[in-house]
Scaffold this motif. Structure first.
Motif, mmCIF file in Angstrom:
data_model
loop_
_atom_site.group_PDB
_atom_site.id
_atom_site.type_symbol
_atom_site.label_atom_id
_atom_site.label_comp_id
_atom_site.label_asym_id
_atom_site.label_seq_id
_atom_site.Cartn_x
_atom_site.Cartn_y
_atom_site.Cartn_z
ATOM 1 N N ALA A 207 0.806 -1.231 0.000
ATOM 2 C CA ALA A 207 0.000 0.000 0.000
ATOM 3 C C ALA A 207 0.833 1.273 0.000
ATOM 4 N N GLU A 208 2.159 1.147 0.093
ATOM 5 C CA GLU A 208 3.026 2.327 0.110
ATOM 6 C C GLU A 208 4.393 1.945 -0.428
ATOM 7 N N ILE A 209 5.054 2.913 -1.027
ATOM 8 C CA ILE A 209 6.375 2.666 -1.605
ATOM 9 C C ILE A 209 7.283 3.865 -1.363
ATOM 10 N N ILE A 210 8.577 3.618 -1.513
ATOM 11 C CA ILE A 210 9.574 4.691 -1.536
ATOM 12 C C ILE A 210 10.300 4.582 -2.869
ATOM 13 N N SER A 211 10.219 5.629 -3.668
ATOM 14 C CA SER A 211 10.859 5.648 -4.980
ATOM 15 C C SER A 211 12.044 6.605 -4.977
ATOM 16 N N SER A 212 13.050 6.262 -5.770
ATOM 17 C CA SER A 212 14.245 7.100 -5.873
ATOM 18 C C SER A 212 14.103 8.101 -7.010
ATOM 19 N N TYR A 213 14.394 9.354 -6.695
ATOM 20 C CA TYR A 213 14.429 10.433 -7.685
ATOM 21 C C TYR A 213 15.825 11.053 -7.643
ATOM 22 N N SER A 214 16.174 11.788 -8.670
ATOM 23 C CA SER A 214 17.419 12.545 -8.637
ATOM 24 C C SER A 214 17.115 14.014 -8.884
ATOM 25 N N CYS A 215 17.864 14.864 -8.217
ATOM 26 C CA CYS A 215 17.749 16.306 -8.417
ATOM 27 C C CYS A 215 18.296 16.649 -9.796
ATOM 28 N N ASP A 216 17.537 17.399 -10.592
ATOM 29 C CA ASP A 216 17.994 17.762 -11.935
ATOM 30 C C ASP A 216 19.186 18.718 -11.898
ATOM 31 N N ALA A 217 19.421 19.351 -10.741
ATOM 32 C CA ALA A 217 20.537 20.298 -10.644
ATOM 33 C C ALA A 217 21.844 19.610 -10.271
ATOM 34 N N CYS A 218 21.805 18.749 -9.235
ATOM 35 C CA CYS A 218 23.054 18.154 -8.745
ATOM 36 C C CYS A 218 23.138 16.645 -8.979
ATOM 37 N N LEU A 219 22.029 16.043 -9.419
ATOM 38 C CA LEU A 219 21.950 14.610 -9.748
ATOM 39 C C LEU A 219 22.067 13.688 -8.529
ATOM 40 N N ARG A 220 22.005 14.245 -7.324
ATOM 41 C CA ARG A 220 22.012 13.398 -6.121
ATOM 42 C C ARG A 220 20.646 12.739 -5.943
ATOM 43 N N ILE A 221 20.643 11.575 -5.288
ATOM 44 C CA ILE A 221 19.422 10.791 -5.119
ATOM 45 C C ILE A 221 18.571 11.303 -3.960
ATOM 46 N N ILE A 222 17.249 11.348 -4.202
ATOM 47 C CA ILE A 222 16.289 11.828 -3.213
ATOM 48 C C ILE A 222 15.167 10.787 -3.090
ATOM 49 N N PRO A 223 15.018 10.137 -1.945
ATOM 50 C CA PRO A 223 13.921 9.179 -1.769
ATOM 51 C C PRO A 223 12.604 9.891 -1.462
ATOM 52 N N ILE A 224 11.539 9.467 -2.134
ATOM 53 C CA ILE A 224 10.210 10.049 -1.940
ATOM 54 C C ILE A 224 9.230 8.940 -1.549
ATOM 55 N N TYR A 225 8.502 9.186 -0.470
ATOM 56 C CA TYR A 225 7.472 8.245 -0.016
ATOM 57 C C TYR A 225 6.152 8.536 -0.728
ATOM 58 N N TRP A 226 5.437 7.457 -1.107
ATOM 59 C CA TRP A 226 4.128 7.581 -1.744
ATOM 60 C C TRP A 226 3.133 6.598 -1.131
ATOM 61 N N ASP A 227 1.867 7.023 -1.016
ATOM 62 C CA ASP A 227 0.766 6.095 -0.788
ATOM 63 C C ASP A 227 0.317 5.557 -2.140
ATOM 64 N N ILE A 228 -0.014 4.260 -2.204
ATOM 65 C CA ILE A 228 -0.577 3.683 -3.430
ATOM 66 C C ILE A 228 -2.091 3.683 -3.308
ATOM 67 N N ASP A 229 -2.744 4.431 -4.207
ATOM 68 C CA ASP A 229 -4.209 4.528 -4.187
ATOM 69 C C ASP A 229 -4.891 3.512 -5.100
ATOM 70 N N GLY A 230 -4.144 2.946 -6.063
ATOM 71 C CA GLY A 230 -4.741 1.999 -6.999
ATOM 72 C C GLY A 230 -3.730 1.608 -8.061
ATOM 73 N N TRP A 231 -4.247 0.968 -9.125
ATOM 74 C CA TRP A 231 -3.368 0.456 -10.169
ATOM 75 C C TRP A 231 -3.993 0.698 -11.532
ATOM 76 N N THR A 232 -3.151 0.893 -12.535
ATOM 77 C CA THR A 232 -3.644 0.959 -13.908
ATOM 78 C C THR A 232 -3.761 -0.461 -14.466
ATOM 79 N N GLY A 233 -4.285 -0.584 -15.683
ATOM 80 C CA GLY A 233 -4.379 -1.896 -16.317
ATOM 81 C C GLY A 233 -3.028 -2.513 -16.592
ATOM 82 N N GLN A 234 -1.968 -1.679 -16.662
ATOM 83 C CA GLN A 234 -0.609 -2.178 -16.891
ATOM 84 C C GLN A 234 0.166 -2.347 -15.587
ATOM 85 N N ASN A 235 -0.567 -2.330 -14.461
ATOM 86 C CA ASN A 235 0.026 -2.506 -13.122
ATOM 87 C C ASN A 235 1.022 -1.393 -12.748
#
Length: 224
Positions: free
Chosen positions: A48-76
């Motif tokens: 029901a929740e995930i942490i995805s990795s993003y990178s800053c477009d300025a310095c390219l360092r990794i930034i973890p972002i927490y998300w709630d999962i509300d549902g799914w598309t047909g392609q999962n």
């Protein structure tokens, strides 16, 4: 604090465009998704929740972002909501000419905002407006909304500024009472902008005008 660009949540994680103040380089930048969730396995296991990795477009360092999962598309692909930055970062605020008594209230509000404590942030924004009223001499014995009206009449500001200050108070009231509308990321983003505009108009701008007049007077005296 995270910012959404042209996206209304909930939305597919691959379509969400986010950004904000990078906790590494401190620049305001967009963040790019670097780790795409394994939708089949997540959906199968009922995650029901995930942490995805993003990178800053300025310095390219990794930034973890927490998300709630509300549902799914047909392609999962997960449909996500309520993002939170796991690495705390304190928002910038222009405190030029803002008195210490008000600065301390706003600074504590920004501490709440940096850890996504939106209700605490809103309540402290309300305290900040009350501190402004006290500092500028509005009658402390009257109700807060009357204080705001009196304050802005004293400062010669129009109804637009009165509405702005009252909106901060109303959002802060919501933040202090659990039965009232929730203060979320979107409302907090508006709230910090309103508070910055208000302090700029009441303190920073008059201070700059006073300093410019002082420098002009000094220049005239030197020229004599």
């Amino acid at each position: 604090m995270l910012k959404l660009y042209g996206t209304n949540l909930p939305e597919q994680i691959t379509k969400v465009i986010i950004g904000g103040k990078c906790p590494h380089c401190k620049d305001s930048s967009r963040f790019s998704l670097r780790s795409k969730p394994m939708g089949n396995e997540l959906k199968r296991d009922g995650i029901a929740e995930i942490i995805s990795s993003y990178s800053c477009d300025a310095c390219l360092r990794i930034i973890p972002i927490y998300w709630d999962i509300d549902g799914w598309t047909g392609q999962n692909v997960p449909v996500v909501n309520n993002p939170e930055m796991i690495m705390t970062v304190k928002e910038d605020f222009d405190f030029e000419n803002v008195p210490d008594s008000i600065k301390s209230e706003i600074d504590e509000a920004l501490d709440c905002l940096s850890v996504n404590a939106y209700h605490g942030f809103a309540a402290l924004c309300r305290r900040s407006v009350q501190a402004i009223c006290d500092n500028l001499g509005a009658d402390g014995s009257t109700k807060v909304q009357n204080q705001i009206t009196e304050l802005l009449e004293m400062m010669g500001l129009d109804k637009e500024w009165e509405d702005m200050a009252k909106q901060i108070m109303l959002t802060g009231h919501d933040g202090a009472h659990p039965q009232l509308p929730e203060v979320n990321l979107k409302r907090a983003s508006v709230l910090i902008s309103l508070l910055q505009d208000l302090t700029y108009q009441l303190y920073t701008r008059p201070g700059k005008i006073k300093e410019a007049a002082k420098l002009r007077k000094e220049a005239i005296q030197k020229g004599k």
